[in-house]
Design a protein around this motif. Sequence first.
Motif, PDB file in Angstrom:
ATOM      1  N   UNK A   1       6.816  62.486  86.732  1.00 25.11           N
ATOM      2  CA  UNK A   1       5.847  61.543  86.729  1.00 25.11           C
ATOM      3  C   UNK A   1       6.459  61.628  88.717  1.00 25.11           C
ATOM      4  N   UNK A   2       7.831  61.441  88.495  1.00 25.81           N
ATOM      5  CA  UNK A   2       8.687  61.293  90.719  1.00 25.81           C
ATOM      6  C   UNK A   2       9.121  61.921  90.711  1.00 25.81           C
ATOM      7  N   UNK A   3       8.616  63.581  90.408  1.00 21.93           N
ATOM      8  CA  UNK A   3       9.556  64.438  91.049  1.00 21.93           C
ATOM      9  C   UNK A   3      11.019  65.057  91.040  1.00 21.93           C
ATOM     10  N   UNK A   4      11.392  64.667  89.500  1.00 18.27           N
ATOM     11  CA  UNK A   4      12.566  65.117  89.246  1.00 18.27           C
ATOM     12  C   UNK A   4      13.076  65.789  88.607  1.00 18.27           C
ATOM     13  N   UNK A   5      13.920  66.282  88.658  1.00 12.32           N
ATOM     14  CA  UNK A   5      14.981  67.169  87.413  1.00 12.32           C
ATOM     15  C   UNK A   5      15.012  66.410  86.464  1.00 12.32           C
ATOM     16  N   UNK A   6      14.558  66.237  85.102  1.00 14.57           N
ATOM     17  CA  UNK A   6      15.074  65.711  83.743  1.00 14.57           C
ATOM     18  C   UNK A   6      15.878  67.041  83.078  1.00 14.57           C
ATOM     19  N   UNK A   7      16.759  66.903  82.237  1.00  9.90           N
ATOM     20  CA  UNK A   7      17.154  67.837  81.018  1.00  9.90           C
ATOM     21  C   UNK A   7      16.946  66.809  80.039  1.00  9.90           C
ATOM     22  N   UNK A   8      16.686  67.334  78.622  1.00 11.44           N
ATOM     23  CA  UNK A   8      16.962  67.144  77.387  1.00 11.44           C
ATOM     24  C   UNK A   8      17.861  68.429  76.975  1.00 11.44           C
ATOM     25  N   UNK A   9      18.528  68.305  76.677  1.00 12.93           N
ATOM     26  CA  UNK A   9      19.385  68.528  75.633  1.00 12.93           C
ATOM     27  C   UNK A   9      19.731  68.540  74.715  1.00 12.93           C
ATOM     28  N   UNK A  10      20.566  69.708  74.476  1.00 17.58           N
ATOM     29  CA  UNK A  10      20.316  70.357  72.742  1.00 17.58           C
ATOM     30  C   UNK A  10      20.488  69.091  71.715  1.00 17.58           C
TER      31      UNK A  10
ATOM     32  N   UNK B   1      15.673  71.520  76.980  1.00 16.93           N
ATOM     33  CA  UNK B   1      14.440  71.724  77.618  1.00 16.93           C
ATOM     34  C   UNK B   1      14.461  71.133  79.172  1.00 16.93           C
ATOM     35  N   UNK B   2      14.284  71.121  80.038  1.00 17.98           N
ATOM     36  CA  UNK B   2      14.257  71.517  81.157  1.00 17.98           C
ATOM     37  C   UNK B   2      13.115  70.735  82.280  1.00 17.98           C
ATOM     38  N   UNK B   3      12.439  69.502  82.353  1.00 21.75           N
ATOM     39  CA  UNK B   3      11.219  69.040  83.785  1.00 21.75           C
ATOM     40  C   UNK B   3      11.941  69.882  85.215  1.00 21.75           C
ATOM     41  N   UNK B   4      11.334  70.198  86.180  1.00 17.65           N
ATOM     42  CA  UNK B   4      11.549  70.538  87.425  1.00 17.65           C
ATOM     43  C   UNK B   4      10.543  69.961  88.139  1.00 17.65           C
ATOM     44  N   UNK B   5      10.771  69.456  89.085  1.00 13.80           N
ATOM     45  CA  UNK B   5       8.770  69.737  89.666  1.00 13.80           C
ATOM     46  C   UNK B   5       8.643  71.070  90.178  1.00 13.80           C
ATOM     47  N   UNK B   6       7.125  71.452  90.957  1.00 12.52           N
ATOM     48  CA  UNK B   6       7.148  71.998  91.212  1.00 12.52           C
ATOM     49  C   UNK B   6       5.618  72.126  92.923  1.00 12.52           C
ATOM     50  N   UNK B   7       5.324  70.612  92.589  1.00 13.40           N
ATOM     51  CA  UNK B   7       4.536  70.054  93.900  1.00 13.40           C
ATOM     52  C   UNK B   7       3.737  68.796  93.648  1.00 13.40           C
ATOM     53  N   UNK B   8       2.038  69.015  93.956  1.00 14.02           N
ATOM     54  CA  UNK B   8       1.458  67.617  94.326  1.00 14.02           C
ATOM     55  C   UNK B   8       0.548  67.331  94.321  1.00 14.02           C
ATOM     56  N   UNK B   9      -0.209  66.598  93.232  1.00 10.61           N
ATOM     57  CA  UNK B   9      -1.182  66.527  92.751  1.00 10.61           C
ATOM     58  C   UNK B   9      -2.550  66.001  93.971  1.00 10.61           C
TER      59      UNK B   9
ATOM     60  N   UNK C   1       0.885  62.336  94.708  1.00  6.18           N
ATOM     61  CA  UNK C   1       1.661  62.519  93.119  1.00  6.18           C
ATOM     62  C   UNK C   1       2.233  63.341  92.317  1.00  6.18           C
ATOM     63  N   UNK C   2       4.122  63.547  92.498  1.00 13.03           N
ATOM     64  CA  UNK C   2       4.600  65.068  91.600  1.00 13.03           C
ATOM     65  C   UNK C   2       3.914  65.708  90.717  1.00 13.03           C
ATOM     66  N   UNK C   3       3.701  66.695  90.776  1.00  9.87           N
ATOM     67  CA  UNK C   3       3.686  67.558  89.258  1.00  9.87           C
ATOM     68  C   UNK C   3       4.701  68.241  89.159  1.00  9.87           C
ATOM     69  N   UNK C   4       4.834  68.907  87.738  1.00  8.88           N
ATOM     70  CA  UNK C   4       5.999  70.081  87.484  1.00  8.88           C
ATOM     71  C   UNK C   4       5.332  70.466  85.898  1.00  8.88           C
ATOM     72  N   UNK C   5       6.395  71.071  85.789  1.00  3.29           N
ATOM     73  CA  UNK C   5       6.803  72.048  84.614  1.00  3.29           C
ATOM     74  C   UNK C   5       8.255  71.337  84.153  1.00  3.29           C
ATOM     75  N   UNK C   6       8.254  72.236  82.732  1.00  2.55           N
ATOM     76  CA  UNK C   6       9.034  72.843  82.017  1.00  2.55           C
ATOM     77  C   UNK C   6       9.917  73.841  81.112  1.00  2.55           C
ATOM     78  N   UNK C   7      10.874  74.144  81.066  1.00  2.26           N
ATOM     79  CA  UNK C   7      11.285  75.323  80.499  1.00  2.26           C
ATOM     80  C   UNK C   7      11.941  74.810  79.510  1.00  2.26           C
ATOM     81  N   UNK C   8      11.501  75.563  78.339  1.00  2.11           N
ATOM     82  CA  UNK C   8      11.828  75.183  77.157  1.00  2.11           C
ATOM     83  C   UNK C   8      13.367  76.454  76.583  1.00  2.11           C
TER      84      UNK C   8
END
Length: 471
Positions: free
Chosen positions: A190-199, A420-428, A432-439
């Motif tokens: 939602x905010x255009x950040x990097x967020x990590x959910x660790x193992x 999993x890690x969420x990373x920003x990729x652009x705007x809608x 507002x930011x949008x992004x993807x997650x890598x698992x």
Amino acid sequence: MDAVDLAFTSALEQARLIRQKEISPLELVQVYLERIQRLDRRLGSYVTVAAESAIADAQAKTEALVNTAVDELPPFYGVPISIKDLNMVAGLPCTFGLRVLKQRIATQDDGIVKRIKQAGFIILGKTATSEMGTLPYTEPKGFPPARNPWHLDYTPGGSSGGAAAATAAGLSPVAQGSDGGGSIRGPAFCCGLVGIKPSRGRISFAPLGDRLNGIATNGPLARNVADAAALLDVMSGYVPGDPYWLPEPEPSFLAATERPPHPLKIAFSTGMPPIGEADAVCQQAVLDTAHLLEQLGHHVEPGCPTGTEKLEKPFTTVFQAVLNEAGVPEIFLEKMNRWFSIRARFCSCGKYLRAVDQMQIIAREIVSFFDAVDVLLLPTYLHSTIRVGEWVNLRPAKNFRKIVEWIAPCPPFNATGQPAIAIPTGFDPNGLPVGVQLVGRPAAEATLISLAAQIEAAQPWSQHRPAFARE
């Protein structure tokens, strides 16, 4: 460097500037406290601002810096940080998003707060969370709603919504959050950040126990991959008695950002079957990232684990049991949590244990998908950010269905315990930011961090700042 530029300087660079004595911890803390005082009344990212203790800590660190050798300093000496209001900081309120607990003062630090302090961080305050950390928007009764600095009419997500809003708005360089079903990754989206959910087992819950059978974990939010990785290094580590644990990373997670990954086999999906496809903007974010990954030399092909839809019922049974067990009188709960708590009353011990067993069996099926791939690329959420209050008047059952259909790509990997890690990729179209997650595979944070850093280098993001935050 002016105050705005300094506020948006990375935490690692701030640490370097302090070590080089180009700026003092006191000057840096004062920059953030001034911004919080001026901007946060509209943003609602903090529920407690620890101005007095932050200034005292910064003053002491500034004075100690005169006679301390640089190589003796902890890695984030004098750098500010925020703590989510689900975690205890001695001497500060810990409300869990409940207005009835506004006057409750914590008498001890959570284990990760101790680690954060030992790393040299200065705590600016406690950031807003959804009530009991259960919802993907941050609008607890009795508190101002947290808002998205990119557009104040929209949510910063939840439950680490305040943490994400503060970091995106330059009211903290990095933030501690937690994720029990997407509560770091969603606010990052939602905010255009990097967020990590660790193992599972990467970060200790000491001195408390784990009430969610390994579903939840603490983790970092930051404006770039290196800061998030370095904060994960700080937060990680086994404490004797932990029910799950992993060995220390070797080398560090920060080092992984400097080491390009070897060619990886990456699966991608633009939706979460059978719940459905993401909206057009979120689909395009996945497709664009898949194309970029191919250009970077990775083998990319469509694919997604099956059986994730079977998790909804057992996952919800386990999740809502915590609300009932907490013993908060239902009169003090907002209606979604009251609904969860009432449902949990009719869950026997046997039903709960069967739900745990079922969740673990399904998780094994999901993890087996990763025998053939290194990384899974997914939407973080299935559609763009919602407005503040958009779902507040819905009946709980309908609200719950809306939540499931938004956050669907996140909870399966809380159930499996995978990183999993969420990373920003652009705007809608609303800006507002949008992004993807890598698992990744279990315990493979380093692979995800290395890959995310490679993506970040190819399409830099951290130069973007919300107009609100430039005031």
